[in-house]
Design an enzyme around this catalytic site. Structure first.
Site, PDB file in Angstrom:
ATOM      1  N   ASN A   1      47.244  46.165  43.733  1.00  0.00           N
ATOM      2  CA  ASN A   1      45.636  45.295  43.779  1.00  0.00           C
ATOM      3  C   ASN A   1      45.188  46.592  43.573  1.00  0.00           C
ATOM      4  OD1 ASN A   1      43.020  44.398  43.865  1.00  0.00           O
ATOM      5  ND2 ASN A   1      42.895  44.262  46.185  1.00  0.00           N
TER       6      ASN A   1
ATOM      7  N   TYR B   1      31.258  42.320  32.377  1.00  0.00           N
ATOM      8  CA  TYR B   1      32.852  42.919  31.358  1.00  0.00           C
ATOM      9  C   TYR B   1      32.011  44.579  30.753  1.00  0.00           C
ATOM     10  CZ  TYR B   1      36.581  42.742  28.862  1.00  0.00           C
ATOM     11  OH  TYR B   1      37.801  43.720  27.509  1.00  0.00           O
TER      12      TYR B   1
HETATM   13  N1  LIG Z   1      43.296  39.958  25.320  1.00  0.00           N
HETATM   14  C1  LIG Z   1      41.860  40.836  24.297  1.00  0.00           C
HETATM   15  O1  LIG Z   1      41.803  40.413  23.902  1.00  0.00           O
HETATM   16  C2  LIG Z   1      41.115  41.923  24.968  1.00  0.00           C
HETATM   17  C3  LIG Z   1      39.995  42.249  24.189  1.00  0.00           C
HETATM   18  C4  LIG Z   1      39.516  44.185  25.025  1.00  0.00           C
HETATM   19  C5  LIG Z   1      39.971  45.024  26.065  1.00  0.00           C
HETATM   20  N2  LIG Z   1      40.896  44.178  26.190  1.00  0.00           N
HETATM   21  C6  LIG Z   1      41.634  45.269  27.654  1.00  0.00           C
HETATM   22  O2  LIG Z   1      42.867  45.298  27.385  1.00  0.00           O
HETATM   23  C7  LIG Z   1      43.493  45.245  28.627  1.00  0.00           C
HETATM   24  C8  LIG Z   1      44.668  44.191  28.417  1.00  0.00           C
HETATM   25  O3  LIG Z   1      44.126  42.916  28.709  1.00  0.00           O
HETATM   26  P1  LIG Z   1      44.462  41.118  28.726  1.00  0.00           P
HETATM   27  O4  LIG Z   1      43.768  40.452  28.365  1.00  0.00           O
HETATM   28  O5  LIG Z   1      46.802  41.721  28.561  1.00  0.00           O
HETATM   29  O6  LIG Z   1      44.870  41.635  30.324  1.00  0.00           O
HETATM   30  P2  LIG Z   1      45.248  40.512  31.791  1.00  0.00           P
HETATM   31  O7  LIG Z   1      46.169  39.338  31.180  1.00  0.00           O
HETATM   32  O8  LIG Z   1      43.790  39.596  31.029  1.00  0.00           O
HETATM   33  O9  LIG Z   1      44.578  40.865  32.720  1.00  0.00           O
HETATM   34  C9  LIG Z   1      46.095  42.077  33.176  1.00  0.00           C
HETATM   35  C10 LIG Z   1      46.406  42.143  34.435  1.00  0.00           C
HETATM   36  O10 LIG Z   1      45.436  42.383  35.346  1.00  0.00           O
HETATM   37  C11 LIG Z   1      46.077  42.032  36.265  1.00  0.00           C
HETATM   38  N3  LIG Z   1      44.885  42.469  37.086  1.00  0.00           N
HETATM   39  C12 LIG Z   1      43.318  41.788  37.239  1.00  0.00           C
HETATM   40  N4  LIG Z   1      43.177  42.621  38.850  1.00  0.00           N
HETATM   41  C13 LIG Z   1      44.137  43.065  39.509  1.00  0.00           C
HETATM   42  C14 LIG Z   1      43.929  43.461  40.112  1.00  0.00           C
HETATM   43  N5  LIG Z   1      42.781  43.638  41.064  1.00  0.00           N
HETATM   44  N6  LIG Z   1      44.894  44.429  40.369  1.00  0.00           N
HETATM   45  C15 LIG Z   1      45.708  44.207  40.192  1.00  0.00           C
HETATM   46  N7  LIG Z   1      45.678  43.976  38.874  1.00  0.00           N
HETATM   47  C16 LIG Z   1      45.161  43.397  38.082  1.00  0.00           C
HETATM   48  C17 LIG Z   1      46.776  41.107  36.697  1.00  0.00           C
HETATM   49  O11 LIG Z   1      47.953  41.269  36.619  1.00  0.00           O
HETATM   50  P3  LIG Z   1      48.378  39.782  37.361  1.00  0.00           P
HETATM   51  O12 LIG Z   1      49.003  38.517  36.752  1.00  0.00           O
HETATM   52  O13 LIG Z   1      49.912  40.298  38.309  1.00  0.00           O
HETATM   53  O14 LIG Z   1      47.743  39.226  38.727  1.00  0.00           O
HETATM   54  C18 LIG Z   1      46.190  40.604  34.693  1.00  0.00           C
HETATM   55  O15 LIG Z   1      48.119  40.578  34.557  1.00  0.00           O
HETATM   56  C19 LIG Z   1      42.638  44.937  29.862  1.00  0.00           C
HETATM   57  O16 LIG Z   1      42.170  46.042  30.589  1.00  0.00           O
HETATM   58  C20 LIG Z   1      41.365  44.237  29.017  1.00  0.00           C
HETATM   59  O17 LIG Z   1      40.251  44.825  29.635  1.00  0.00           O
HETATM   60  C21 LIG Z   1      41.956  42.878  26.428  1.00  0.00           C
END
Ligand SMILES: NC(=O)c1ccc[n+]([C@@H]2O[C@H](COP(=O)([O-])OP(=O)(O)OC[C@H]3O[C@@H](n4cnc5c(N)ncnc54)[C@H](OP(=O)(O)O)[C@@H]3O)[C@@H](O)[C@H]2O)c1
Length: 249
Positions: A71, A162
């Site tokens: 976490n 965010y």
């Molecule tokens: N998706 C987009 O379009 C987008 C756009 C801009 C920036 N980003 C950034 O790129 C990165 C990856 O994006 P994503 O969409 O793949 O992310 P995501 O699926 O929203 O989150 C990635 C992982 O973060 C973990 N997480 C959340 N809270 C947590 C905590 N308290 N402790 C430990 N782990 C935690 C979760 O793990 P578990 O599933 O194991 O719980 C989740 O699988 C992120 O930093 C996001 O902000 C994404």
């Protein structure tokens, strides 16, 4: 030059740690790093089953994989994750601060709990991981790659907490770059609209029309940028690289 050839084995013998690496973008980053030769530790929180699959995929690439429950909001849990990674793989060369949460909320309706949860996860988490990892990264002249966001560069009215948390990650990246040099380079990747839905939504279609490269991003697009910062013999530090097809222009 063929991209795969250029990066193949460039991380051989290195150890990488990707937070939130079980699925989606984190998984793509973990596999790209393993594909370039690194042994990879991923952390997960709720996605235990996906973590097992991702470790399996890392090992199919011929690298050592390791999954840890963590976490990022807990200092003790972060400490344990870094120590276990070093115990398992003997060193730490690359830290990718990927774990984050995202939600929509009207700015005047955001609760204290929502605000704190976003900042504790998205901003304080990378700080805690970097603080724990830095002695190991200094020893290996390693790299930190933080995941920022286009939302940290451009205001989105219905994601105020965010966007603020990711803008803080961008500034934290620059502060880390100054504080952790000369041994450790620190950069951030700022993804734009990354589409992981089975079918494009109406909003996704709208975003494509606004994007000069006329498509949404993929997790692999983001992983390629992370791999660049992780593997290049680079004189670059403290930079925020948007990977958005030009959406932010
Ligand atoms: N998706 C987009 O379009 C987008 C756009 C801009 C920036 N980003 C950034 O790129 C990165 C990856 O994006 P994503 O969409 O793949 O992310 P995501 O699926 O929203 O989150 C990635 C992982 O973060 C973990 N997480 C959340 N809270 C947590 C905590 N308290 N402790 C430990 N782990 C935690 C979760 O793990 P578990 O599933 O194991 O719980 C989740 O699988 C992120 O930093 C996001 O902000 C994404």
């Amino acid at each position: 030059m063929n991209y795969e050839l250029r990066t193949a084995n460039s991380l051989l013998g290195k150890s990488a740690l990707v937070t939130g690496g079980a699925k989606r973008i984190g998984r793509a980053i973990a596999l790209a790093l393993a594909g370039a030769g690194a042994d990879v530790t991923i952390t997960f929180r709720g996605s235990g089953d996906e973590a097992v699959e991702t470790v399996d995929a890392i090992e199919q690439l011929g690298r050592r994989g390791f999954a840890l429950e963590c976490n990022v909001r807990s200092q003790q849990s972060v400490r344990h994750a870094v120590a276990s990674t070093v115990a398992e793989h003997g060193r730490l060369d690359i830290l990718v601060n990927n774990a984050a949460i995202f939600e929509s909320a009207d700015l005047d309706q955001i609760t204290l709990e929502q605000w704190d949860a976003i900042f504790e996860t998205n901003t304080r988490g990378p700080f805690l991981f970097a603080r724990e990892a830095i002695p190991h990264l200094r020893a290996t002249r390693g790299r930190i790659i933080n995941m920022g966001s286009l939302g940290g560069l451009h205001p989105w009215a219905d994601h105020g907490h965010y966007c603020s948390s990711k803008a803080a990650v961008h500034m934290l990246t620059k502060c880390m770059a100054k504080a952790f040099g000369p041994e450790v380079a620190v950069n951030a990747v700022a993804p734009g609209w990354i589409d992981m839905d089975a079918e494009p939504t109406e909003q996704t279609r709208r975003m494509v029309t606004k994007t000069p490269l006329r498509r949404t991003g993929t997790p692999q697009d983001i992983a390629a940028a992370v791999l660049y910062f992780a593997s290049s013999a680079s004189f670059i530090t403290g930079q925020i690289m948007p990977v958005d097809g030009g959406l932010g222009l």
